[in-house]
Design a protein around this motif. Sequence first.
Motif, PDB file in Angstrom:
ATOM      1  N   GLN A 187     -32.036 -14.298 -30.873  1.00 43.23           N
ATOM      2  CA  GLN A 187     -31.439 -13.083 -30.311  1.00 43.23           C
ATOM      3  C   GLN A 187     -32.294 -12.476 -29.191  1.00 43.23           C
ATOM      4  O   GLN A 187     -32.120 -11.318 -28.823  1.00 43.23           O
ATOM      5  N   SER A 188     -33.226 -13.287 -28.683  1.00 36.34           N
ATOM      6  CA  SER A 188     -34.056 -12.915 -27.515  1.00 36.34           C
ATOM      7  C   SER A 188     -34.888 -11.663 -27.713  1.00 36.34           C
ATOM      8  O   SER A 188     -35.257 -10.990 -26.754  1.00 36.34           O
ATOM      9  N   ARG A 189     -35.216 -11.323 -28.984  1.00 38.17           N
ATOM     10  CA  ARG A 189     -35.976 -10.083 -29.219  1.00 38.17           C
ATOM     11  C   ARG A 189     -37.408 -10.188 -28.695  1.00 38.17           C
ATOM     12  O   ARG A 189     -38.056  -9.172 -28.466  1.00 38.17           O
ATOM     13  N   THR A 190     -37.912 -11.424 -28.527  1.00 39.18           N
ATOM     14  CA  THR A 190     -39.289 -11.598 -28.038  1.00 39.18           C
ATOM     15  C   THR A 190     -39.330 -11.893 -26.530  1.00 39.18           C
ATOM     16  O   THR A 190     -40.396 -12.097 -25.973  1.00 39.18           O
ATOM     17  N   GLU A 191     -38.170 -11.922 -25.899  1.00 41.91           N
ATOM     18  CA  GLU A 191     -38.084 -12.158 -24.452  1.00 41.91           C
ATOM     19  C   GLU A 191     -38.876 -11.074 -23.715  1.00 41.91           C
ATOM     20  O   GLU A 191     -38.836  -9.903 -24.087  1.00 41.91           O
ATOM     21  N   GLY A 192     -39.591 -11.464 -22.677  1.00 44.51           N
ATOM     22  CA  GLY A 192     -40.315 -10.481 -21.870  1.00 44.51           C
ATOM     23  C   GLY A 192     -41.650 -10.049 -22.444  1.00 44.51           C
ATOM     24  O   GLY A 192     -42.383  -9.289 -21.819  1.00 44.51           O
ATOM     25  N   LEU A 193     -41.995 -10.547 -23.654  1.00 47.36           N
ATOM     26  CA  LEU A 193     -43.304 -10.209 -24.232  1.00 47.36           C
ATOM     27  C   LEU A 193     -44.353 -11.187 -23.731  1.00 47.36           C
ATOM     28  O   LEU A 193     -44.070 -12.374 -23.518  1.00 47.36           O
ATOM     29  N   CYS A 194     -45.564 -10.690 -23.568  1.00 50.08           N
ATOM     30  CA  CYS A 194     -46.673 -11.533 -23.082  1.00 50.08           C
ATOM     31  C   CYS A 194     -47.530 -11.940 -24.290  1.00 50.08           C
ATOM     32  O   CYS A 194     -48.248 -11.110 -24.847  1.00 50.08           O
ATOM     33  N   PHE A 195     -47.419 -13.196 -24.709  1.00 54.10           N
ATOM     34  CA  PHE A 195     -48.159 -13.677 -25.882  1.00 54.10           C
ATOM     35  C   PHE A 195     -49.483 -14.334 -25.491  1.00 54.10           C
ATOM     36  O   PHE A 195     -49.558 -15.099 -24.530  1.00 54.10           O
ATOM     37  N   GLU A 196     -50.507 -14.019 -26.274  1.00 52.83           N
ATOM     38  CA  GLU A 196     -51.823 -14.643 -26.121  1.00 52.83           C
ATOM     39  C   GLU A 196     -51.841 -15.977 -26.869  1.00 52.83           C
ATOM     40  O   GLU A 196     -52.612 -16.876 -26.548  1.00 52.83           O
ATOM     41  N   GLY A 197     -50.981 -16.092 -27.896  1.00 56.47           N
ATOM     42  CA  GLY A 197     -50.937 -17.331 -28.668  1.00 56.47           C
ATOM     43  C   GLY A 197     -49.772 -17.355 -29.619  1.00 56.47           C
ATOM     44  O   GLY A 197     -49.159 -16.328 -29.926  1.00 56.47           O
ATOM     45  N   GLY A 198     -49.440 -18.568 -30.088  1.00 56.27           N
ATOM     46  CA  GLY A 198     -48.385 -18.755 -31.074  1.00 56.27           C
ATOM     47  C   GLY A 198     -48.857 -19.686 -32.164  1.00 56.27           C
ATOM     48  O   GLY A 198     -49.604 -20.640 -31.895  1.00 56.27           O
ATOM     49  N   ILE A 199     -48.459 -19.415 -33.412  1.00 54.71           N
ATOM     50  CA  ILE A 199     -48.854 -20.232 -34.559  1.00 54.71           C
ATOM     51  C   ILE A 199     -47.591 -20.770 -35.223  1.00 54.71           C
ATOM     52  O   ILE A 199     -46.644 -20.015 -35.477  1.00 54.71           O
ATOM     53  N   PHE A 200     -47.563 -22.078 -35.509  1.00 54.98           N
ATOM     54  CA  PHE A 200     -46.457 -22.681 -36.261  1.00 54.98           C
ATOM     55  C   PHE A 200     -46.972 -23.090 -37.628  1.00 54.98           C
ATOM     56  O   PHE A 200     -47.936 -23.828 -37.744  1.00 54.98           O
ATOM     57  N   THR A 201     -46.302 -22.586 -38.701  1.00 52.62           N
ATOM     58  CA  THR A 201     -46.763 -22.853 -40.066  1.00 52.62           C
ATOM     59  C   THR A 201     -46.127 -24.102 -40.656  1.00 52.62           C
ATOM     60  O   THR A 201     -46.820 -25.038 -41.047  1.00 52.62           O
ATOM     61  N   ASN A 202     -44.802 -24.147 -40.736  1.00 51.99           N
ATOM     62  CA  ASN A 202     -44.085 -25.271 -41.346  1.00 51.99           C
ATOM     63  C   ASN A 202     -42.597 -25.019 -41.154  1.00 51.99           C
ATOM     64  O   ASN A 202     -42.198 -23.940 -40.715  1.00 51.99           O
ATOM     65  N   LEU A 203     -41.790 -26.003 -41.487  1.00 58.55           N
ATOM     66  CA  LEU A 203     -40.345 -25.853 -41.365  1.00 58.55           C
ATOM     67  C   LEU A 203     -39.682 -26.481 -42.573  1.00 58.55           C
ATOM     68  O   LEU A 203     -39.922 -27.651 -42.882  1.00 58.55           O
ATOM     69  N   SER A 204     -38.879 -25.685 -43.282  1.00 56.80           N
ATOM     70  CA  SER A 204     -38.130 -26.242 -44.409  1.00 56.80           C
ATOM     71  C   SER A 204     -36.787 -25.540 -44.493  1.00 56.80           C
ATOM     72  O   SER A 204     -36.463 -24.699 -43.660  1.00 56.80           O
ATOM     73  N   HIS A 205     -36.025 -25.875 -45.502  1.00 62.81           N
ATOM     74  CA  HIS A 205     -34.634 -25.446 -45.657  1.00 62.81           C
ATOM     75  C   HIS A 205     -34.523 -23.922 -45.726  1.00 62.81           C
ATOM     76  O   HIS A 205     -34.911 -23.316 -46.702  1.00 62.81           O
ATOM     77  N   ASP A 206     -33.977 -23.293 -44.688  1.00 64.98           N
ATOM     78  CA  ASP A 206     -33.746 -21.844 -44.719  1.00 64.98           C
ATOM     79  C   ASP A 206     -32.824 -21.461 -43.565  1.00 64.98           C
ATOM     80  O   ASP A 206     -32.766 -22.147 -42.542  1.00 64.98           O
ATOM     81  N   HIS A 207     -32.119 -20.361 -43.716  1.00 64.18           N
ATOM     82  CA  HIS A 207     -31.300 -19.755 -42.661  1.00 64.18           C
ATOM     83  C   HIS A 207     -30.211 -20.671 -42.089  1.00 64.18           C
ATOM     84  O   HIS A 207     -29.777 -20.480 -40.959  1.00 64.18           O
ATOM     85  N   LEU A 208     -29.772 -21.681 -42.871  1.00 63.76           N
ATOM     86  CA  LEU A 208     -28.740 -22.562 -42.333  1.00 63.76           C
ATOM     87  C   LEU A 208     -27.364 -21.884 -42.344  1.00 63.76           C
ATOM     88  O   LEU A 208     -26.417 -22.389 -41.762  1.00 63.76           O
ATOM     89  N   ASP A 209     -27.281 -20.707 -42.991  1.00 69.62           N
ATOM     90  CA  ASP A 209     -26.075 -19.897 -42.889  1.00 69.62           C
ATOM     91  C   ASP A 209     -25.952 -19.335 -41.473  1.00 69.62           C
ATOM     92  O   ASP A 209     -24.861 -19.051 -40.988  1.00 69.62           O
ATOM     93  N   TYR A 210     -27.080 -19.205 -40.788  1.00 75.63           N
ATOM     94  CA  TYR A 210     -27.124 -18.618 -39.441  1.00 75.63           C
ATOM     95  C   TYR A 210     -27.176 -19.707 -38.364  1.00 75.63           C
ATOM     96  O   TYR A 210     -26.496 -19.639 -37.362  1.00 75.63           O
ATOM     97  N   HIS A 211     -28.017 -20.717 -38.605  1.00 77.15           N
ATOM     98  CA  HIS A 211     -28.262 -21.723 -37.558  1.00 77.15           C
ATOM     99  C   HIS A 211     -27.404 -22.984 -37.645  1.00 77.15           C
ATOM    100  O   HIS A 211     -27.518 -23.858 -36.797  1.00 77.15           O
ATOM    101  N   THR A 213     -27.311 -26.017 -38.396  1.00 85.07           N
ATOM    102  CA  THR A 213     -27.980 -27.288 -38.707  1.00 85.07           C
ATOM    103  C   THR A 213     -29.492 -27.107 -38.678  1.00 85.07           C
ATOM    104  O   THR A 213     -30.009 -26.185 -38.034  1.00 85.07           O
ATOM    105  N   PHE A 214     -30.182 -28.028 -39.356  1.00 88.45           N
ATOM    106  CA  PHE A 214     -31.641 -27.974 -39.378  1.00 88.45           C
ATOM    107  C   PHE A 214     -32.198 -28.187 -37.963  1.00 88.45           C
ATOM    108  O   PHE A 214     -33.173 -27.547 -37.557  1.00 88.45           O
ATOM    109  N   ALA A 215     -31.564 -29.093 -37.199  1.00 86.73           N
ATOM    110  CA  ALA A 215     -32.030 -29.379 -35.827  1.00 86.73           C
ATOM    111  C   ALA A 215     -31.956 -28.129 -34.959  1.00 86.73           C
ATOM    112  O   ALA A 215     -32.859 -27.846 -34.170  1.00 86.73           O
ATOM    113  N   GLU A 216     -30.888 -27.357 -35.134  1.00 85.50           N
ATOM    114  CA  GLU A 216     -30.735 -26.119 -34.358  1.00 85.50           C
ATOM    115  C   GLU A 216     -31.820 -25.115 -34.751  1.00 85.50           C
ATOM    116  O   GLU A 216     -32.430 -24.458 -33.888  1.00 85.50           O
TER     117      GLU A 216
END
Length: 487
Positions: A187-211, A213-216
Amino acid sequence: MMVLKDILYRVPINVVVGSTGVEIDTIDFDSRNITANSMFVAIRGYVADGHDFIESAINQGASVVICEVIPEKMIEGVTYVEVEDTNKALAIIASNFYGTPSENLKLVGVTGTNGKTTIASLLYQLFKEAGFKVGLLSTVKIMVNDTAYKATHTTPDSLTINKYLKEMNDAGVEFCFMEVSSHGIHQSRTEGLCFEGGIFTNLSHDHLDYHNTFAEYRDVKKSFFDALPKKAFALVNVDDKNGLVMLQNTKAKKFTYALKNYADFRAQILENQFSGLLLKINDSEVWTRLIGSFNAYNVLAIYATAELLGLEKEEILRLLSLLESVSGRFQYFISDEKITAIVDYAHTPDALKNVLETINSIRTKNEDLITVVGCGGDRDKTKRPKMGHIASALSTKVVFTSDNPRSEEPEVILKEVEAGVEPQNFKKILTVADRRQAIKVACQMAQPNDIILIAGKGHETYQEIKGERVDFDDYKIVQEFLKQLEK
């Protein structure tokens, strides 16, 4: 107060009808909050379309309307700005209106299915302990140095984000740690923000009611890293097969962390007990009060981030040993009857599996592990049988119950959870739709040295039923029932 043309800086615009010299006092996307000299941004939501409320916003005093389609009936004296995507436009507008506050501090975003809250909250704790003024934007709460505000979403709307970032600027905050959800990115809520860094933890089954497919779901997470600037860092967990996917197109400096694979930052679990973890991070040993292998990943991500942000290694190790667990994340106590009660937010199959495997790796197997768990209503239904399967396979006894049923009937949800239970585990399960009663039953079943896990709601202090939020705190309720047993 700010002139419209300055607020629209960097916003991709299709058409403007009216003057860009008007002055704006406030901005909102809820027509009910509009007052004189306001800007109304028409957002297409999942429940309602803001374009249907343009006339109402103008009647309330809006002098500027940002929309994707200019209405046929235009009111004289109102400026209409047509853009391709009002979510994206709102984020850039919010940043401009509050004086691009993300550029005046070091903002780090944490994304992934599990671990976001723990990592963001503990980074806040660690940097605070190190003597810095720090901000936090999380599911549990928003912190502007020492001042706490209640959080309503994992990633707040872009106006709220920038409002709090501006407050952080005014308070002299140097670092801010922020949970970044897939909904927030999409929903572009982070658009226009200046990030110093990003961290990725993991990806598993969640929010597929919204997205859908898993690929999406994965690609939405990836787009956060794609957007990071060259000066930023991208830190990813490469024990998750999606970790390297996140780095494919990023311009940021790439760093990896892992327990099993080769990585820039590596950890090894030397001891895993209910009292904490002994870890070896790169070549140094550190004791932490956090529990379980999933927390070993969280601690490692925190260590790596602190080092990438310039803290000394020895100082980071000292600070790691002081960290305390986050509310509703493997939060536990031991009753006078020697019953261990654990409250955890685990509401995805992967998170529940992690918590149960952690408990099973620590316990002696001479005691029962009693799990109280359910699934939320109006959310991804495909995970329900998976949750039932995992809970019944990895516990000695299970009480299936309501989570936040929302508009659904609890009995319908529970039938779908039960569908995942294999025949050999039928005898382990009990279903009690009322969550309070379910916790009471678990407490009555427990003997000295047994372990009760209450999963799914963690830090939440309410239950959502038929559009209403009623007070409900798993941690307080299990304490209450276990105290009654002691009498």
